[in-house]
Design an enzyme around this catalytic site. Structure first.
Site, short mmCIF file in Angstrom:
data_model
loop_
_atom_site.label_atom_id
_atom_site.label_comp_id
_atom_site.label_asym_id
_atom_site.label_seq_id
_atom_site.Cartn_x
_atom_site.Cartn_y
_atom_site.Cartn_z
CG ASP A 103 -0.19 0.16 2.54
OD1 ASP A 103 0.74 -0.64 2.77
OD2 ASP A 103 -0.52 1.07 3.32
CD GLU A 112 4.30 1.37 6.99
OE1 GLU A 112 4.97 1.82 7.93
OE2 GLU A 112 4.01 2.04 5.97
#
Length: 479
Positions: free
Chosen positions: A116, A182
């Site tokens: 991500d 994250e």
């Protein structure tokens, strides 16, 4: 996207390399163009974990990483999984878990990265579109090009090279864990570790989400600051009032906020909160000129704090106001504001718990509240720092691989940023040695417009990890 034509450092290999190590580095060199092409394809996927963005793109990103893992030919099983957030019914974002059991008594290594990315922000601040990978001046530009899709591809490219050369002689156990949230706080990370503990258990863990001293000098991150982030609401009035009618007698919320927040720092800009600790530690030479070059500090603006510059960043606390809710300039009127909210982000020196640091900051703010203003603390987010035991065998092995992979001796780095989930890794796998590496350099601008990856640094990082995997394959778990 075009590939870089910069010279490959494999042209001058160390004479101490074994035949298999030299062959692996040759395979890395041949595989770099394909790895950069795959990296470009990942950068084109706007996988952002924040709910305001299209979550289908995050699923697409996870699927793409899973296919890359399958394509290495290394793993026995590759899955896209989700875990619940804490103990709720809410599911976290999709992560990739690929596993290969160790054979012949070899150790197991866990390779971590995240797929991500941060939101791009204002597209107009980018020289080229954030999700269109573009190469210029030896760097690949795009959101996630460095943080952390390059970390994903460093793992994939190294595994490809090692598999190609060693074939069936590859007996090393490997787990690949590519997280999907994250940048959104790793909300399901701890639960994911618990749910998949046996699949993730390893002798060493490589966290490819940090950086290097510069584009040519590799760094092994041995300390990270913790973080304490929260929202503070400051309220002085039940409702807004006319600033002409009552200004000078009534303290508005902005006046109280400015007065209170200024107490967080002393005249030098160093944190002035009693109870926040600092750590003593040696740092490499680093000049003010380098700081200005790497940060864009304006001429005439002085650095803040005291002591050596890297010590301020690595080993001392810092406090930053990262957001504010108040009347915007375009809507400004002659009004006393009844309340103001700010986001306070503190970085905590390694060795101090984030909870203790937060308690000290809250106590300071309450003790220094001006005019009897009402304070409310919400959205508290805490993450502990990290200190590496550098005596472990895996640290020595990694330093050697870095020296041969980059052609330059590595340095031990502290990092001013935080990776709070490392505390979860330490808690769940206390026997594992954790190695924090990365592909970023000081000009990568992670989280900012024009994020980029230095292509030669990426090449050296892949060489390093391929050598590390090859050397681990030559060990036994007992050794």
């Amino acid at each position: 996207m075009t590939s870089s034509s910069a010279p490959d450092p494999s042209a001058s290999e160390s004479p101490d390399l074994s035949a298999s190590e030299s062959a692996v580095l040759e395979a890395v060199a041949l595989g770099i163009p394909g790895a950069l092409s795959d990296l470009g394809a990942l950068v084109r996927i706007p996988g952002i974990a924040w709910p305001a963005f299209d979550q289908a793109q995050l699923e697409r990103s996870a699927d793409a990483v899973a296919e890359l893992a399958r394509g290495t030919g290394v793993f026995d099983e590759v899955r896209v999984l989700r875990a619940h957030v804490d103990d709720t019914d809410e599911l976290g974002q999709p992560a990739v878990l690929a596993t290969r059991a160790a054979r012949g008594g070899k150790p197991t290594i866990l390779l971590y990265a995240h797929h991500d990315v941060q939101p791009p922000g204002d597209d107009e601040l980018w020289e080229t579109p954030p999700f269109e990978p573009t190469v210029r001046d030896g760097r690949l530009y795009g959101r996630g090009a460095a943080d952390d899709k390059a970390g994903v591809m460093a793992h994939i490219a190294a595994l490809r090279a090692v598999r190609e050369v060693l074939g069936d002689d590859l007996e090393l156990g490997v787990a690949l864990f590519v997280e999907g949230e994250e940048e959104y706080g790793s909300r399901s990370f701890a639960r994911f570790l618990r749910d998949n503990a046996e699949a993730l258990r390893a002798d060493a863990i490589v966290v490819a989400d940090s950086g290097n001293l510069d584009s040519e000098t590799p760094g092994l991150t041995v300390s990270l600051r913790g973080n304490a982030r929260f929202t503070l609401r400051i309220r002085t009035l039940q409702h807004a009032s006319h600033s002409g009618m009552f200004g000078g007698a009534v303290p508005d919320a902005m006046m109280a906020a400015v007065t209170l927040l200024a107490t967080l720092w002393d005249a030098d800009g160093a944190v002035a909160v009693e109870g926040l600790s600092m750590r003593e530690g040696e740092t490499p030479a680093y000049s003010e000129a380098t700081l200005r070059d790497e940060t864009g500090l304006l001429p005439g603006v002085s650095p803040v704090g005291r002591g050596d510059i890297l010590g301020r960043i690595w080993n001392r606390p810092s406090i930053t106001i990262t957001g504010i809710d108040a009347t915007g300039v375009a809507q400004a009127s002659n009004t006393l504001l009844p309340e103001v909210s700010v986001v306070i982000s503190a970085r905590v020196a390694p060795g101090q718990s984030a909870q203790d640091a937060y308690d000290a900051i809250e106590r300071h703010l309450r003790d220094n509240t001006p005019f009897g203003a009402e304070l409310t603390f919400t959205d508290v987010d805490l993450g502990d720092g990290f200190l590496v035991d550098t005596a472990g065998w895996a640290v020595g092995l990694t330093r050697g691989a870095m020296a041969d992979g980059y052609g330059t001796a590595p340095v031990d780095l502290g990092v001013g940023g935080s990776i709070p989930f490392i505390a979860d890794l330490v808690r769940e796998f206390p026997a594992a040695q954790i190695l924090v590496t990365g592909v970023e350099d000081p000009h990568s601008r992670a989280h900012s417009p024009d994020e980029s990856l230095h292509l030669d640094t990426f090449r050296s990082a892949v060489r390093t990890e391929a050598l590390l995997l090859t050397r681990l394959n030559a060990r036994t778990a007992a050794s």
